[in-house]
Structure formats: structure tokens, C-alpha cells
Design an enzyme around this catalytic site. Structure first.
Site, short mmCIF file in Angstrom:
data_model
loop_
_atom_site.label_atom_id
_atom_site.label_comp_id
_atom_site.label_asym_id
_atom_site.label_seq_id
_atom_site.Cartn_x
_atom_site.Cartn_y
_atom_site.Cartn_z
N CYS A 119 0.81 -1.21 0.00
CA CYS A 119 0.00 0.00 0.00
C CYS A 119 0.85 1.26 0.00
O CYS A 119 0.42 2.32 -0.47
CB CYS A 119 -0.93 -0.02 1.22
SG CYS A 119 -0.04 -0.14 2.78
N HIS B 57 -1.46 1.11 7.58
CA HIS B 57 -1.87 1.27 6.19
C HIS B 57 -1.55 2.70 5.75
O HIS B 57 -1.59 3.62 6.57
CB HIS B 57 -3.36 0.96 6.05
CG HIS B 57 -3.83 0.88 4.63
ND1 HIS B 57 -3.28 0.03 3.71
CD2 HIS B 57 -4.83 1.52 3.97
CE1 HIS B 57 -3.89 0.14 2.55
NE2 HIS B 57 -4.86 1.05 2.69
N ASN C 279 -8.09 5.84 0.24
CA ASN C 279 -7.59 4.51 0.51
C ASN C 279 -7.15 3.87 -0.80
O ASN C 279 -7.91 3.81 -1.76
CB ASN C 279 -8.69 3.66 1.16
CG ASN C 279 -8.15 2.33 1.69
OD1 ASN C 279 -7.04 1.92 1.36
ND2 ASN C 279 -8.96 1.64 2.48
#
Length: 1594
Positions: A1079, A1245, A1265
Site C-alpha cells: 500500500c 496502512h 484509501n
């Protein structure tokens, strides 16, 4: 161009306006210029018949011509005056410029100069029409009828020369010579007959001479030069037929000139009136006995020269004054000066005339006229007959005409003049030329001037402008005939006895030059050049004439004159054999001499003239033989004659300088400079010839019948084999005793200027000619610098001196080359260090030195450390000690270690060697009284084993040496390009790298096309090893990757439409994360997608490639690299992409992901990371991380976070469009998984920060996201009640989108760890330097020069850790510190400017505004100091990237031994916490932003030591630079010392530091009960002396 423009003009017959020759109409009245006289055309047609007549026909025609001409002259006398008045009236009006102020006083008729002499003296000026280079000439070609309008005289269709083209005067002479070529071909037989009947010819010749003399007196008043009619006879010798082109003349030295010293002619006055400038009247010249009278044309010409005059005032507005001066310079001490100037062929005549003074010329000619009468009275009578038959123009003396060489000859319709031609010279060069001396005195009192004019009786026709084309064609046709005639003449001379007196050169075809102007490019020193050229020709002819000059003196004189005439005719051939279509600029003075040998014809002519004037037949035969030999020699020299008479200037490389010139024609460099070079070349050639001859001689002397052994392969070959049958080695080299020319060691000396290795017996360098310097100076110049500031030679010489005579004697027999070591000790005046050890041999001293630190140095150093720390004090000696000195070389240290291994103490060695020689003992005793402390530089007594000031042991020097050697070994690997660089624009660097990468990509594509294959990257193959660290275990259960497919084979939800593309307007919403936990990379891609231009800069290949090859530009660990990947992507069993992908069938996301996986080794290496790493990899821009949690700080701080400052940073970064990413629940945060999931967040994250807004008092951030879903559910989420209609319309105009949400700044502070900022800028400069983070010292040191105030970003990168698994990763603590420095030559630590935080991360950086100054950048890393890394190749590498708004200069330098200690002390004093422990003692602690602890103690006492005990044993996850967490040190008076540096070991985990500091005062340096006896530091600081050595308070 000025001089040429003054002669390229014509006068209108109607209005007297001066017009340029290019114009066919008058500028004033429009009158058309007359260029086609019918009478001239008829004469031209008759000229073609003349050339075919024989000599007998020409003689008969001459006799008939004389009778007719005398009858006609009486009738012409009545109209002669009106004719010449008409001619000169138009010329005078055209050449006179009427000044405005005197225009009313100008007479209507300017023919009679006596009436207007007052006006002429005051107002006559030569009007010059300035040339217009852009003037187009319009004329109709007579050959093809084309209407031409251009600047050239050549037809554009048929290349025919225009009948209006101006021509040179030399072409006229060439035409006459060619017309007579046929008639003179048989003249040799006629001359031979004349010699056989001298009496008969004398009577006939005497009768004709009397008639000629009578006609000469009469022709003085008739001016035959202006007669239009001409006899049809082509070869008549009568005086009446000698009319030619008439040129007006001036007496340049006979009058009182103007201030500028220049004069010219314009108007004409007849010889019946008095000269307006008191010139004497012409009187009939007395005829000498036996001397033929001068032809009528000669007297007429001289009379006109006396009666013709004009005066030109100095014209200040004339733009050609410089050119006029050159013209006038050639006319000094000469009488005649014509407006129709000669070309370069007159240069030789002018130069030859200047060689002799005027009186000398007079006496010489008079002697030449009298000697034939005394010695051979019959010869003058014979020669009188022959002289009338021959063209008299060959006797033109160079002292008569000195005419400027820059100009062209304009053919005037009714003027003619005799000219010397090549054929006339060649046919009459075998006669004596007796010249009639006509001496006149003028009012200026000049010397007598010889006027040697001869009448021309040749049958050459007049040349006019409409005859140019016919002349050119006739010249071409006559060339072959003349060449054949030359061969026939040579055969006749060799075979016929009667023709032995003839040695004429072969006539050469003369090509006319049309419309070529400004031929002389070099005006300076042209008289000198011409004089030297003529002198050279005369010398060559005189060599042949010497063979026959003993019997007759006149032969030599005539030979000299003949050579001048021959050179004149030959120069016409040389200079004017070029057919110039248009003027292409000035020609060089030597251009026409490249393909001709000027000495050839002159030598032949001189030999022939000498032979003709000799009565003896044997002398004649000898002269003919000499001429033939000369001709044969010249034939062999014609091929390389031009090059052999040229020399090349070493200054300007001009290769066509004539050999007799003293200076270069281009740059005027003296030829003396060439002598040494020529001598050197001759010597080298002689040496090569001698060597070659020696080899041939040895080969000849070698036995032919014996076998020989090859030197290369030792094979025995047969005697008949000239080369080895196996290796092809040369037999000559094998059997000869000549050794290899390569100089071996000790047999040469190196030049200090050009570094050439010369033989010892050569005192001068063979390349640069530098003298060999004395041995002592050579040794002094070759001083090599040591890392500690001194030189190897200093301590080498000191070692020899300290060792005494034994060391010197032992090394003297082994050293072949002279060095400073084998000189007498008294002559080597080198500075001696305080203490040195002896060496065994000088050869070992020089030969064993090596930059590598791994040369058996560490064991001995360790032994020394153990001995010094044991506290055992060796026995004192006056000559030395047992400790290795500071200033010792590697070789000396190796010898010392060898002696230690043999069990011999250094003190005893020095004592023994010192007793070997008296001089050596004295030198040792004087040089070892003191030794310098390496820590505080104090000079201690030789008996002291530790420093009296800082208590540092003597053995500390060995550690300093090892550290310096380590630094040197690393520095040697750096190239000069890496050491010194300059920052460059980032955009330029990117374009350059893309261009280089594109070339490689095109080669790959071409290869794939040629072989009809698709590209497969074998370095990152579609195999399990590209997916996992351990392919065997990773490819087992749970492996989603089943196959690798290309884009057109991948199954997508949308089907086959749309087709695959690299880009389709990249958007952050296009990114979809796969099963890989990367990520951090995808969030960085999402931030990049906000700016399409940044995404396209990453992908070099921006279009679909049919062969499947793509290039991606990434910045790995601070270094730009272009990655080549294929389009084979990991897919599951259904054919879907397993890892990241982009919507709308775009390839930019999977291709970038694959490229990042390739540089890190595999896809598994991309798991986990921070967004800042992804931003740095994709952009290469400097990045900064803003911590949002107190636990995220490098060191727990009591200060709370400044929230307002953080918000201000976020707002400003967004305003300048910096890229930002947020890390959720990372670092040292305590994370509640359930709470994060309820809020819609994923801990650990990375999110992308898309926007930052401060609206209506609300601080909001827009995040995304990378998964594309799973959004925030708290305040300001899509369904939050805090939204108003105005805010929703302002912030979410298109409604909510999956994965994108707004969140308040307070929630970000609660749930997020940090925000990373990537400072992407345009128009900035960057420079990247590669270095090494060597343990136990600082090696990465950069000198920064700021030329103007600039904003700068500094980033220090270390090698990436993703290539290995997490369990094997160990990052270093990084810190970059910036100091000011004063001297760039010896930079020292100055005031602290800026420093980065010390963090255990992949990179750290700082930002600063720098003023114009010199800065020192120090890169620090400590947690790897005691890891046991010994191999320099395993030292961690680092890259320092500097981004700046202005250009900078950077240079990597070797730091000083104590630079690291000075840097930490300065940093601690500026940023550390101060603690006053006691009076005179201060402790400094550096903890904030340091990822560890620094303790530094300052002792301000003057005579007391401070014992400091630091106990950090309760700390965890830290390492110490001392190797232990508990230390005891004795700080000397007035010094500072870094006690300990603690560093965080693992960056991912936390660390704890607990330190306790105890201190006391002491009167001695020893630790007493706190440490071992005699110790001052515990643990010892020898290994870390550069950091922990005490430093004086400054």
C-alpha cells in the site's frame, strides 16, 4: 578593392563622366559604350594567319613592310596631332575630377597642359569610382544569345566568357607569344645560318640599322603608339611596324611630390612644348660603335615618359589610401608608372630591379656593351642582324617599370604596347642583348636611370575586349602544339651541331585570366618577397652559367639578365595559368607556385645565354650539356619541388611558406624556430636509418645455412624460414642482438614537464626539450602527500637520517635509479620529523608502500595497542623510544613490525644504527629530542611515553595511521568525476537519461522484430524467484500466481473493449491494490496520479509496445536508474491479475509495480513500507516526514507537539502542490484493532492526502484509501450530519466516491502516525554524490561552494534493505551536518549551520537557506562501528543528494583525522543541553532529535585533570561507540572530549537510555583507582581516536 576600382572605369565620350567598367551605359547621359571597332576584328582575323608563316616569309614581308610604312608615315604626320589630341581629350576628361570650388575655372580643353599647368598643379585629382560588389551586369551572350544579368562574366547556359570581360595585361603578351609560336619554330635553322656568314649579315644589318636610326628620330614626333592602322605583316622587323598598346606613364620620383609622397598621371603634353614641370627635352641619343640603335618605339616611349606628367593631390576622403601606399612603394626610384597596372608577374621584375643600385646597373650595362667589342668584334655585327630579326621586347630591364601588382588591365581599343612573351624569350635567349643607355637628368637630381626599351617587331595582333573568347580557345589549341614543339626543339639541340647554342625552355601555354581582381592578398613585404624570389632564380641560373663564364665575362652578365627575363615570362605562365570564372576572394601569394618550379626555366635560360655569348665551341657544348643536365634534374624535381621548397609554420600550421622566407606568410612567425625541429627530425631519421642499416647488416652477417631459434616461442626454425612457422615471429628480431628499446626500471629518468621516461644518458627530454633537473630537486618535486598532512619523502629521508650510515649503506647497493635516499646525507636538506625509525633498505622503503590497509598491518597494530595499554614503560634512551612514531610510512611500519617479530626493540635498533656513523648519530640525536602528540599536537620530550598535556600514548599514532590508510583506500576508488561535480537542472538530466535509454530500447525492439520474437526479461524472468525471497517455500500452498500472461491474454471484466493502453488520463481512482501488501507504493502512485505529468515522467515508454518491452525511470536509494521490464504479468488460474492493476485496461500501474519489484529483487520485497519511500522512489525529490504522535519522535521529548505548526506546514505544502501521504496506526502507536475497524480505517496502512482545507473554521483533510473502498466512518464522513449544503457543494460537488473521504485534522492526529511530504519542484538543480559510511571514522565529507544565495535541500540515503528478508535487515542511523568553513584547501569545522535528525531510516534530510560561502557537509553513522566489518568492499554505501534553486559546486574531500570529533563537539555545543557539574567543568547532553545520546565534557581548568565516569548500562536497544556502556576517561586541562555516543540499534522498536555521570578533579593524568595503572581512558580510545580524542578549547 579601392585600387582596382580606380582602373576599372571608362570615360564617356559625350559628357566625360567616369563610369565603372561593369556599366555599358553612361550614368549621366546614357551613352552606350563602344566596344566593337570593325577594324580590330579584321586585324584579329589576320592574326590567326600570322602564326602559320615561316621565318623566311616573315623576313620578306618585313622588308616590304618597311618601304610601305615609310611612305605612309609622311602622310600620317599631318593628322597625328589631331588624332592623339582626340584620344587624350576623352581620357583626360574621364580621369580628371572637377572639384566644386574650382569648377568655374576649369578650361574647356585640357589637352595643352602648358596653358593649364597652374590649375593642374593645384586641383587635379584622380577620380576613383568605388566598386559595387552587388552590381549586376546585363549582357547578351554572343554564343547562345542568352540575356545574362549577374555579377559574373560567364554565360549561365554555355559558360562562354563575355566580350565585355576585362583582362590582364599578361594575357596580351601570352597571345603574342602564341601567335609567333609557329613562325619561331624554325628560327634555329636561320640562326645557325647567320653564324656561318658573319660578313654578309653584317653588311645587311648595318644598312638596316642606319635606316632604323633615321626613322627613330622621326618617330619621336609621331607617337606610333596611337596609330590605329597596322601592317598585315606578322613578323616584320621594321621600326614602323612596332606599334602596340600604349600606356600613359608618370615620373614618380622626378618631381616634388605632395605630402603623402604619391603621384600619378592623367593628362598628356606633346613633346614639342616645354614640360610643365621643367622636364628636360629629349635629345637624339648618340650611337655607340657597334651598338645597335634603340628602336623607334623605345625612344618614343621614353620621350613620352619625359613629356607626360600629372599630379594628384592627397585625397583625404579616399578609402584606398593604404592600398595606394603599397602601390607607390613599388615605384620609388623609378621613372615610369602606368595606370594600367601589372599583375603579380611584375613582382619579380620589381624585386629584381631593387636588388641593384641605379649606378651599379648603369655601370654593369655599359661594361656589357663594351666587352663584346673588345673581345669579339665580329659578334656585335652578327648580333645586330639577329637583333633586328628578333622581338626586342625580351630586353626589357626590370629597372624601367615598377608597376603595382594589384590590378587588372583594361584593353583600350586604340592603344597597344610591346610585351615580353614566353615564345619571344625562348627564341632570343641565346643572344647578347645590348641595351642603349639613355641618361637624362631631372630637376630632382635623381641618379641616372637606364631606359632599356626595345621595339617589338613581333606579329602579334592587338588584343581587344571582343577577342577574349577567341583568345581562350586559341590558348587551349596552342598548348598541345607548343608541347610537341618543345620536344622537337630538345631533340634538335641534342642532334644538330649548329643548334648547340640554343637552349630555350619549352614554351608553356598561358591561359588568360578574366575578371579576376585583387589577386595579391598579402601586401605586406611584397617587395621583399619579390626580391628574394628573383635572387633565388638568379642564383639557380648562375650555377649553370659558371661553367662557361671563365672565357667570357659578358656571358655571366647576360646570363643574369636572361634569367630575369625568363623568370618574367615563366611567372606569366605560373601566375596566370588559372582560368577564373568569377572572383572568389583574394588568392594567397604562394597559390600559383604550388605546382611549378620557378627555378627550372631560369636555369635553362641562363645556361643558354651564357653559351650563346661564348666564342669557344667547347664552352658552348659544355653549356648545352649543363643546361640539359639541369633540365633533367628539374624534371625529377617537378613532382616534389613545390613541397621541398616549402616549410610548415609550427605556430599556425601554414604549410606553403617558401623556403627562402624568414617569416611565415600567415602569422609572420620567425623561421628560426623551425631550425631545432628540423634538426631533431634529421637526427631521428639518421638514428632510424642507422638502426635499420645495423639490423640489415646483422641479418646479412648471420649465417644462412644455420637454423635459428625464435625468441617468442623458442622454436628452432630452418635457415630458409624468414618467420617462425608456429608463432610468426620475425627472424630478424630473433637473430639480432638489439635489445628491446623499452627502458627498464632504474634506466630512465622522468621528465617533470611532460612525464616522458628518458634514458639516463640523455640530459634533455626528447619530447619537450626540457633539461634534466638535479637529483635533489627531482626528489623534492616528487613529494607525495600523506593523509595526515605531511609527505612520505619527508619521513623517508628522516628515517634514513635517523638510521645513520648503516641504513644508507645497506640501501645504496639495491637502488639503481638516483633518488634522494642515496645522496650524501649532508646534501639532503629535507625537514626531519621529531622521531623516526630506521629502514632496512631504501628499495624496500619505496617498493612496499601500498594504499591498502590490509597488508599485515592490523596484527602489529594490535600488538602495539596491547603493549601500550599494559602500562609497561620501556627503558628510556636518548635516541628514541619503543612506540611507533606518528609520521611513519607504511614501509617503515612494516620494517618496524618485522623488527618487532625478530625480538629486537626499537630503542636498541636506533642505538645500534646511530653508532654506525658519526653523521648519522648527529642526525639522529638532533631529530629525536621531541615527539608530537597526535591528539593535541604538543611537542613532548623524547623520554615521555605519554603526552604531557593530554596523556595520549605514543602508540596512538599507529591507530591514526591505520585510520588514514582506510580513508585513502576508499578514496582511491573514486573517480575525478565523482569527486568534483556541479549541480544541473533536473529536467536536463531526465531528458539526457531518457535519450540514452531510448537508444537501448530501440536496439532491443529491432532485435525482436528481426527474429519475430517477443521480449522476455531474463534478469527478472516469469518464474517463482521473481515472486519470493525463497522460491521453494513461497511457491507452495497459498500461491495465487499460477501463470504469467501478456496484456492481450489477460481476462478482464470489460471484455476485449477497450484495447489496452499505457495511459488513459491517469486518475487516483484507477488504482486497485491486489493481494500484495504494498500500500505504501500504491498510495504514492495515487498521490502521483493527481498530477498526470508526474506519472508520465515515470514511464519512459508511453505507448503500447508490440514486442512487450517497457522502460520505467525510478530513483532507488537516491540514485536514478532506468528499469527495463517485459509485459508478462502474474495472473491466477482464471487469467486475472493477482497484484495491483488499473481500471479501464491501463498498464501504468502493473508496469510500475513490476519495475519496483525488479529493483528490489522480487514482489515479496514490496510488502510493508511507508508512503514517503514510495514518493522518493517515484519522484527522486527530497521528502520530509512530519510526526503526529509524541511516540513517533526519534527521542521522547517533554515538549508537546505544536499542532498549529503542523497544520501550517500542511497548508503551505498543499499550496505549492507538494505530494503528501499519511501513515495510519504505524510507528510506536498503540493500536486498538476494533476501534480502527469501527471508524473504517486500516491500521499500518498508507493513505493518500489529496487536499487540505481550512473552511469556515473547520480543518479538514481529504484522504484516499489505495484499495478503492473501505472509507472513514467518523465525523465528516459521507453520511455525517456535520455537512451543510454549502460545505457539501464546495467540497463534494460530485458526491461521495468509494475510498475517498474527508476527515478532520483532530482525528488525523489521533489515528495517524505521520504525514509524509514529497517536495516536487520544477526548475531546480540537483547533484548526487556517492560515498561510503566507513566504521570508526567519517569518510563522507563534502566541500560545498555556494556562489549566490540559494535554497537547498540535503538528503542522505543508505543502501536499501528490501533485497533481504526482514529478519536480516539492519539499517544505519543517518545524520547530515552542515558547517561553515574558511579555507577550501584545508577545511576545518566552523560554525554549525544546519543538521538533520539522526534517525534509523532509509534516508534523512534537512532544508536551509544558504548564503554565499563555503560549507562543509559531514555524513554521520554510528551503530555499525563495532559490527566487525573489516572488508572495505562491505562497508555500507550512501548517496548524498543536494537539490537547490541555484547552481552549486561540490567536491568530495578527505577529512582530517579529528574532523569527526570536532563535528560532534560543535553540534553538541550548539544543540545539546548544558549541565554545570562543578566549577570549571561543563557536561553537554544531546538527546532531542538524535535517536540516542551524546555526552561531552569540557575541562576549563588550567592545571587539573577531570576524571569522568559515565554509566549507561541500564539502557536498551542502543549501542555505544566505545564498545561498552560504561566508560572512564581523564580529560586533560583546557580540553573537551566526547565521552560516549549511544545510538538506537533497531529503528522499528523503541529504545531506552539511562546514564549516570560521575566526575572528580585530579592533579595527574592517571585514573588511579578508576582504571588500570597508567591508563587514561577505559576502554582505550585508540580504535576510535578520531571521535573520542581530547580536543583543545578554541
Amino acid at each position: 578593392m579601392g585600387t582596382i576600382s580606380s582602373v576599372l572605369q571608362w570615360s564617356c565620350t559625350k559628357c566625360n563622366t567616369i563610369n565603372p567598367t561593369e556599366s555599358l551605359k553612361c550614368f549621366n547621359c546614357g551613352t552606350v559604350r563602344k566596344v566593337f571597332p570593325q577594324q580590330q576584328q579584321q586585324q584579329h582575323r589576320s592574326s590567326s594567319i600570322t602564326a602559320s608563316w615561316t621565318a623566311d616569309d616573315a623576313l620578306e614581308q618585313e622588308q616590304a613592310e618597311k618601304g610601305q610604312e615609310r611612305d605612309k608615315e609622311k602622310g600620317r604626320a599631318a593628322v597625328a596631332r589631331s588624332e592623339y589630341k582626340h584620344v587624350y581629350k576623352s581620357l583626360l576628361r574621364g580621369c580628371l575630377k572637377r572639384p566644386q570650388r574650382n569648377s568655374q575655372n576649369l578650361p574647356a580643353n585640357c589637352v595643352d597642359c602648358e596653358d593649364t599647368r597652374k590649375y593642374i598643379k593645384s586641383s587635379i585629382e584622380l577620380y576613383r569610382h568605388f566598386s559595387n560588389p552587388a552590381l549586376n551586369r546585363r549582357w547578351v551572350c554572343h554564343a547562345c544569345g542568352t540575356d545574362n544579368s549577374s555579377v559574373t562574366w560567364h554565360c549561365l547556359i554555355c559558360d562562354t566568357v563575355s566580350y565585355l570581360a576585362p583582362i590582364y595585361k599578361d594575357a596580351i603578351a601570352a597571345d603574342r607569344g602564341q601567335d609567333l609560336a609557329g613562325s619561331l619554330g624554325n628560327r634555329g635553322e636561320l640562326l645557325a645560318a647567320d653564324h656561318s656568314h658573319p660578313h654578309h649579315h653584317h653588311h645587311y644589318l648595318h644598312q638596316e640599322l642606319e635606316e632604323q636610326h633615321q626613322h627613330q628620330l622621326h618617330s619621336q614626333h609621331l607617337h606610333k603608339r596611337h596609330l590605329k592602322g597596322r601592317s598585315a605583316s606578322g613578323s616584320g622587323s621594321g621600326p614602323g611596324s612596332g606599334s602596340g598598346l600604349r600606356r600613359t606613364q608618370s615620373l614618380s620620383t622626378a618631381i616634388d611630390k605632395s605630402a603623402s609622397g604619391r603621384s600619378c598621371h592623367i593628362c598628356y603634353a606633346n613633346n614639342q612644348s616645354k614640360d610643365i614641370f621643367n622636364l628636360p627635352q629629349i635629345k637624339p641619343a648618340p650611337q655607340l660603335t657597334g651598338i645597335p640603335p634603340v628602336a623607334a618605339c623605345s625612344n618614343s616611349r621614353f620621350a613620352i615618359a619625359n613629356d607626360t606628367f600629372c599630379r594628384r593631390k592627397q585625397n583625404n576622403n579616399n578609402k584606398n589610401q593604404n592600398h595606394k601606399v603599397v602601390r607607390e612603394s613599388g615605384a620609388k626610384r623609378k621613372y615610369n608608372f602606368t595606370i594600367t597596372t601589372l599583375s603579380r608577374s611584375a613582382a619579380k621584375d620589381a624585386g629584381h630591379g631593387q636588388m641593384k643600385p641605379l649606378r651599379q646597373v648603369v655601370n654593369l650595362n655599359l661594361n656589357l656593351q663594351q666587352e663584346p667589342q673588345q673581345k669579339s668584334p665580329a659578334n656585335p655585327q652578327q648580333l645586330q642582324r639577329k637583333t633586328q630579326r628578333e622581338p626586342a621586347a625580351v630586353s626589357m630591364n626590370p629597372t624601367q617599370f615598377t608597376i603595382p601588382r594589384n590590378g587588372v588591365f583594361i584593353a583600350v581599343n586604340e592603344w597597344s604596347e610591346p610585351m615580353a612573351s614566353s615564345s619571344s624569350v625562348s627564341s632570343s635567349s641565346n643572344h647578347h642583348h645590348h641595351h642603349h643607355s639613355n641618361s637624362n637628368s631631372n630637376s630632382s637630381g635623381n641618379s641616372n636611370i637606364i631606359n632599356n626599351n626595345s621595339s617589338s617587331s613581333s606579329g602579334s595582333n592587338k588584343l581587344y575586349e571582343n577577342e577574349c573568347v577567341a583568345l581562350a580557345q586559341q590558348q587551349l589549341r596552342a598548348a598541345a602544339a607548343q608541347a610537341a614543339q618543345a620536344a622537337a626543339t630538345a631533340v634538335a639541340i641534342a642532334s644538330s651541331p649548329s643548334a648547340k647554342a640554343m637552349a630555350e625552355p619549352a614554351p608553356t601555354a598561358t591561359m588568360p585570366i578574366y575578371a579576376q581582381v585583387n589577386k595579391q592578398h598579402k601586401l605586406k613585404k611584397k617587395q621583399q618577397i619579390a626580391s628574394e624570389s628573383q635572387t633565388n632564380n638568379n642564383t639557380g641560373s648562375g650555377e649553370i652559367a659558371d661553367a662557361v663564364s671563365e672565357s667570357l665575362t659578358a656571358g655571366l652578365g647576360t646570363s643574369t639578365d636572361g634569367s630575369g627575363e625568363a623568370s618574367e615570362s615563366e611567372s606569366q605562365v605560373e601566375e596566370h595559368s588559372i582560368y577564373a570564372k568569377v572572383w572568389k576572394g583574394p588568392r594567397k601569394a604562394t597559390e600559383s607556385k604550388i605546382m611549378h618550379d620557378p627555378g627550372s626555366s631560369s636555369r635553362l635560360s641562363g645556361a643558354a645565354s651564357a653559351a650563346a655569348g661564348t666564342a669557344s665551341a667547347g664552352a658552348i657544348a659544355a653549356a648545352v650539356g649543363a643546361a640539359a643536365a639541369s633540365r633533367h634534374d628539374n624534371k625529377t624535381q617537378l613532382g616534389n619541388g613545390s613541397r621541398s621548397k616549402m616549410w610548415i609554420c609550427i605556430k599556425c600550421s601554414y604549410a606553403y611558406n617558401r623556403l627562402w622566407l624568414q617569416t611565415c606568410e600567415m602569422c609572420e612567425a620567425k623561421a628560426e624556430q623551425q631550425q631545432q625541429q628540423l634538426q631533431l627530425q634529421q637526427q631521428q631519421q639518421q638514428q632510424q636509418q642507422h638502426h635499420h642499416h645495423h639490423l640489415q647488416q646483422q641479418q646479412a652477417e648471420a649465417p644462412r645455412d644455420e637454423p635459428w631459434t625464435c625468441k617468442k616461442c623458442t622454436l628452432v626454425n630452418y635457415s630458409t624460414a624468414m618467420a617462425c612457422v608456429v608463432c610468426g615471429g620475425s627472424k630478424l628480431k630473433s637473430i639480432s642482438s638489439i635489445e628491446d628499446m623499452t627502458l627498464r626500471k632504474g634506466e630512465f629518468w622522468t621528465c617533470s614537464h611532460c612525464t616522458l621516461k628518458n634514458s639516463l644518458h640523455s640530459p634533455v627530454c626528447s619530447a619537450c626539450k626540457s633539461h634534466r633537473q638535479p637529483q635533489l630537486s627531482m626528489a623534492m618535486e616528487a613529494v607525495r602527500e600523506r593523509p595526515d598532512g605531511q609527505s612520505y619523502e619527508e619521513q623517508d629521508a628522516a628515517a634514513v637520517g635517523g638510521g645513520g650510515g648503516s641504513a644508507h649503506q645497506s640501501g645504496a647497493n639495491e637502488v639503481k635509479a638516483p633518488t634522494a635516499l642515496n645522496l650524501p646525507l649532508t646534501s639532503v636538506a629535507l625537514p626531519m620529523p621529531m622521531l623516526q625509525l630506521p629502514t632496512s633498505t631504501a628499495a624496500g622503503l619505496r617498493g612496499s608502500r601500498s594504499p591498502s590497509p590490509r597488508m599485515q598491518l592490523l596484527p602489529s597494530l594490535q600488538q602495539q595497542r596491547n603493549s601500550s595499554s599494559s602500562g609497561a614503560i620501556p627503558k628510556r634512551h636518548s635516541t628514541g623510544g619503543s612506540i611507533v612514531p606518528r609520521n611513519i610510512s607504511i614501509a617503515g611500519l612494516a620494517n618496524y613490525n618485522l623488527q618487532q617479530g625478530q625480538g629486537v626493540g626499537s630503542a636498541s635498533v636506533v642505538s645500534a644504527s646511530g653508532a654506525g656513523s658519526g653523521a648519522g648519530a648527529v642526525g639522529a640525536s638532533t631529530s629525536t629530542k621531541k615527539w608530537q602528540c597526535p591528539a593535541c599536537t604538543y611537542d613532548n620530550c623524547a623520554a615521555s611515553v605519554v603526552c604531557d598535556i593530554c596523556s595520549s600514548p605514543r602508540g596512538l599514532a599507529s591507530a591514526v595511521l591505520g585510520e588514514a590508510l582506510g580513508r585513502k583506500s576508499v578514496r582511491v576508488a573514486l573517480t575525478p568525476a565523482d569527486i568534483r561535480q556541479e549541480s544541473k537542472l533536473m529536467e536536463n538530466l531526465r531528458q539526457l537519461e531518457e535519450t540514452e535509454a531510448l537508444t537501448k530500447w530501440q536496439n532491443i525492439i529491432q532485435y525482436c522484430r528481426d527474429n519475430s520474437e517477443l521480449f522476455v526479461d531474463d534478469s527478472f524472468p516469469p518464474a517463482p524467484k521473481s515472486l519470493y525471497y525463497n522460491p521453494a517455500s513461497g511457491a507452495g500452498e497459498g500461491n495465487p500466481v499460477v501463470q504469467w500472461r501478456r496484456p492481450h491474454e489477460i481476462n478482464c471484466d470489460g471484455g476485449a473493449y477497450p484495447p489496452w493502453a499505457v495511459f488513459r488520463t491517469p486518475l487516483p481512482s484507477d488504482i486497485c491494490q491486489g493481494v500484495l501488501g504494498n500500500c505504501w507504493l500504491l498510495s504514492a502512485l495515487a498521490v502521483l496520479a493527481e498530477r498526470e505529468d508526474l506519472v508520465k515522467e515515470v514511464l519512459v515508454t508511453k505507448e503500447i509496445c508490440g514486442q512487450g518491452a517497457y522502460q520505467v525511470r525510478l530513483c532507488k536509494d537516491g540514485k536514478w536508474t532506468t528499469v527495463l521490464v517485459d509485459d508478462l504479468l502474474p495472473c491466477d488460474k482464471r487469467g486475472h491479475l493477482v497484484y495491483s492493476q488499473a481500471k479501464r485496461k491501463q498498464l501504468w500501474v502493473p508496469l510500475i509495480e513490476k519495475a519496483v519489484a525488479k529493483i528490489h529483487g522480487c514482489y515479496e520485497a514490496l510488502v510493508s513500507g511507508r508512503a514517503i519511500e514510495g514518493l522518493a522512489t517515484l519522484t527522486g525529490a527530497p521528502c520530509e516526514s512530519i510526526p503526529l504522535q509524541a511516540s513517533s519522535l526519534p527521542m521522547p521529548s517533554e515538549d508537546e507537539l505544536d499542532k498549529d505548526l503542523i497544520w501550517a506546514q500542511l497548508l503551505s505544502s498543499r499550496c505549492v502542490r507538494f505530494l503528501m501521504g499519511a501513515s495510519c496506526g504505524g510507528g510506536n502507536m498503540k493500536v486498538d484493532e476494533e476501534e480502527y475497524q469501527q471508524k473504517g480505517l486500516r491500521p499500518r496502512h498508507a493513505y493518500s492526502v489529496l487536499d487540505v482545507k481550512d473552511i469556515q473554521g473547520h480543518r479538514l483533510l481529504k484522504l484516499r484509501n489505495p484499495w478503492g473502498h473501505y472509507s472513514w466512518r467518523g465525523d465528516w464522513s459521507d453520511d455525517s450530519s456535520l455537512w451543510t449544503d454549502d460545505l457539501r457543494d464546495a467540497l463534494m460537488p460530485h458526491g461521495a466516491s468509494e475510498g475517498v473521504f474527508w476527515i478532520s485534522f483532530e482525528d488525523v492526529l489521533n489515528y495517524f502516525d505521520c504525514i509524509d511530504i514529497c517536495k516536487v519542484r520544477s526548475g531546480w538543480n540537483e547533484v548526487r554524490l556517492q560515498g561510503t559510511l566507513q566504521p570508526l571514522c567519517s569518510i563522507s565529507c563534502v566541500l560545498l561552494t555556494v556562489l549566490e544565495p540559494t535554497e537547498a535541500e540535503f538528503t542522505l540515503f543508505q543502501e536499501g534493505q528490501r533485497n533481504s528478508e526482514k529478519s536480516q535487515r539492519s539499517q544505519l542511523d543517518l545524520c547530515v551536518v552542515i558547517f561553515r568553513t574558511r579555507s577550501p584547501a584545508a577545511p576545518e569545522i566552523g560554525r554549525l549551520v544546519e543538521h538533520s535528525k539522526r534517525q534509523v531510516r532509509g534516508f534523512v534530510g534537512c532544508h536551509k537557506m544558504l548564503e554565499r560561502d563555503i560549507y562543509l557537509l559531514v555524513c554521520l553513522a554510528f551503530n555499525h562501528w563495532h559490527t566487525g566489518i573489516e572488508d572495505p568492499h562491505q562497508y555500507p554505501q550512501c548517496i548524498l543528494a543536494i537539490h537547490s534553486s541555484k547552481r552549486l559546486l561540490v567536491e568530495q574531500i578527505s577529512p582530517s583525522p579529528h574532523l569527526l570529533a570536532d563535528a560532534i563537539i560543535s553540534l553538541t555545543l550548539t544543540k545539546g543541553q548544558r549541565h554545570e557539574g562543578r566549577e570549571g567543568m561543563t557536561a553537554y547532553y544531546l538527546t532531542k532529535g538524535w535517536a540516542g545520546l551524546v555526552v561531552m565534557v569540557e575541562n576549563r581548568h588550567e592545571n587539573k585533570w577531570i576524571h569522568v565516569k559515565c554509566d549507561c548500562q541500564e539502557s536498551y536497544n542502543v549501542v555505544s561507540t566505545r564498545g561498552e556502556l560504561k566508560t572512564v576517561d581523564s580529560v586533560p586541562p583546557l580540553q573537551r572530549q566526547v565521552i560516549i555516543v549511544l545510538t538506537q540499534l533497531e529503528g522499528s522498536g523503541g529504545f531506552s537510555i539511562a546514564h549516570r555521570l560521575t566526575h572528580r578533579l585530579a592533579n595527574s593524568r592517571g585514573l588511579h583507582d578508576w582504571g588500570p595503572p597508567g591508563a587514561t581512558h577505559c576502554p582505550p580510545i585508540e580504535n576510535v581516536h578520531g571521535l573520542h580524542a581530547p580536543r583543545l578549547i578554541t
